[in-house]
Design an enzyme around this catalytic site. Structure first.
Site: not given
Ligand SMILES: NC(=O)c1ccc[n+]([C@@H]2O[C@H](COP(=O)([O-])OP(=O)(O)OC[C@H]3O[C@@H](n4cnc5c(N)ncnc54)[C@H](O)[C@@H]3O)[C@@H](O)[C@H]2O)c1
Length: 425
Positions: A315, A31, A204, A258, A322
């Protein structure tokens, strides 16, 4: 045993690293964030996910899992870096391109390269492969085996779903797909299907686009129901008794990184051909304004009304704010010309929301004119509904998630069932 180098140690890359390490692979996680590397090498984690802490510690203690700021030579490279959208909603594939450039010095003939990041159609063909070809690798001759294997895990169940979900592996060549599928077979118990890269990319994106369009349909139904005086929740409940119908739920809009983002990856590549996907995005993005309009109507007779907001995350049962429509709604009300007083309560959100003050249930509700429920957290589902009448000035609840229990002494409206909504006196 094989060595795997995972680029990007976030919600996808770190659990993937830990699961391969647990299966006995030598895993080097890479990373660019040095703090992340330091934390991991001490056997700790920087993100919340059930079961992840134990798996990382186990891997580090066993010597199978290491973190580094630099890639190393390996048999397999897995790229799991972010793919956000720019302000104009076009995809930013620069992190994927950079991660591909970063591994160039460490590549050896026969290596497998798998991109797990969610990417626009043709990114493997048009972004990743050209970088490798420019470095003189013959991909058609399978000198490197390049694939896309998208992730479909849900936060909160990542460690389980990484193993049990069905996977789709799309190769630049059939040999690449087969090689990548073999890599996953070492840890995945679900089915693994091999295809071409662009099909894996599109499948996807279509999963999340399907959900976005379905939610838009439910939101449109909620608006129709308001006009026609019908209960949309009952309608959905009865319609879903049909064996081949599954309408999702209306709500305050779609957030997160997403469902609210992935449709744009397709739209960008086929603008003319995607009116339905574009309209679905617009409908879902219109919901915060629709919710604010209901609050305006409810409070039109009140001077400086107080609104108690329940739930800021995008949610249920997560702390992630975000792209949260709840935050959009809270800010719209906060900056509204009517001069609302806004208080917020969210049992999950810990981060400082700067302009939005987080309070206890009692303090948020105290003297409020309307309670506005924007997330279906389990604490709200289980909440004693007599608290609304106990603390509020006028116990009126606008529930955008259909999760609050009705109770005598309070007035409950729902997005999808706004029947009888009238200004509070
Ligand atoms: N989080 C999810 O639930 C989820 C689910 C399915 C798919 N995805 C997709 O997976 C991808 C990764 O998502 P995430 O949630 O893990 O992101 P994340 O932001 O949690 O983690 C990404 C990590 O990559 C690192 N990074 C960026 N550039 C790098 C580079 N060149 N070299 C090394 N490290 C680099 C960042 O520092 C960060 O730690 C995205 O494309 C996302 O859309 C995420």
């Amino acid at each position: 045993m094989k060595k795997i180098c995972v680029i990007g140690l976030g919600y996808i890359g770190l659990p993937t690293s830990a699961i391969f390490a647990r299966a006995g692979f030598e895993v080097v996680g890479v990373d660019v964030n040095e703090k992340v590397i330091h934390t991991l090498n001490e056997g700790n984690i920087h993100i919340e996910e059930p079961g992840l802490g134990e798996a990382v510690k186990e891997g580090v203690d066993a010597g199978n899992l290491r973190a580094s700021t630099k890639p190393e030579e390996a048999d397999v490279f897995i790229i799991a870096v972010p793919t956000p959208v720019y302000e104009d909603k076009t995809a930013n594939t620069e992190y994927v391109a950079q991660a591909t450039r970063d591994i160039l010095p460490y590549l050896l003939k026969g290596n497998t390269i798998i991109v797990e990041s969610t990417i626009p159609p043709r990114t493997i063909d048009d972004v990743v492969a050209p970088i490798l070809r420019d470095a003189n690798w013959d991909l058609e001759a399978n000198e490197l085996l390049v694939s896309h294997c998208p992730e479909r895990v849900i936060p909160g169940k990542i460690m389980d779903e990484l193993i049990h979900n069905t996977r789709v592996v799309g190769g630049l060549t059939p040999e690449a797909a087969k090689k990548a599928a073999d890599v996953y077979r070492a840890v995945v118990k679900g089915d693994i299907h091999e295809t071409v890269a662009v099909t894996a990319e599109m499948s996807k994106l279509m999963e999340n686009t399907f959900r976005d369009v379905n939610i838009a349909l439910a939101n449109e139904l909620a608006k129709v129901s308001d006009k026609l005086d019908v209960n949309a929740h009952e309608v959905i409940n009865f319609a879903n008794m049909h064996p081949r119908v599954n309408i999702l739920q209306p709500g305050p809009g779609v957030g997160g990184h997403c469902i609210a983002v992935d449709p744009y990856f397709i739209i960008e590549k086929a603008k003319e051909e995607t009116p339905l996907m574009q309209r679905a995005r617009e409908i879902n993005d219109s919901m915060p304004s629709f919710v604010v309009e209901q609050i305006e109507e409810l409070t039109q007779l009140k001077m400086s009304p107080k609104i108690a907001i329940f739930g800021l995350s995008y949610k249920a049962n997560v702390d992630d704010v975000r792209e949260s429509p709840a935050v959009t709604i809270a800010r719209k009300l906060q900056n509204h010309e009517k001069g609302f007083t806004i208080t917020c309560h969210d049992p999950f959100v810990k981060q400082d929301m700067t302009d939005l003050q987080l309070e206890s249930v009692e303090d948020a509700l105290k003297e409020a004119d309307v309670a506005l429920v924007l997330a279906d957290h389990r604490q709200f589902k289980e909440m004693d509904p007599s608290l609304f009448a106990k603390y509020m000035k006028t116990p009126v609840v606008l529930d955008t998630r259909n999760c609050i229990k009705d109770h005598e002494g309070m007035t409950l409206y729902q997005i999808g069932h706004l029947t009888g909504l009238k200004p509070i006196e």
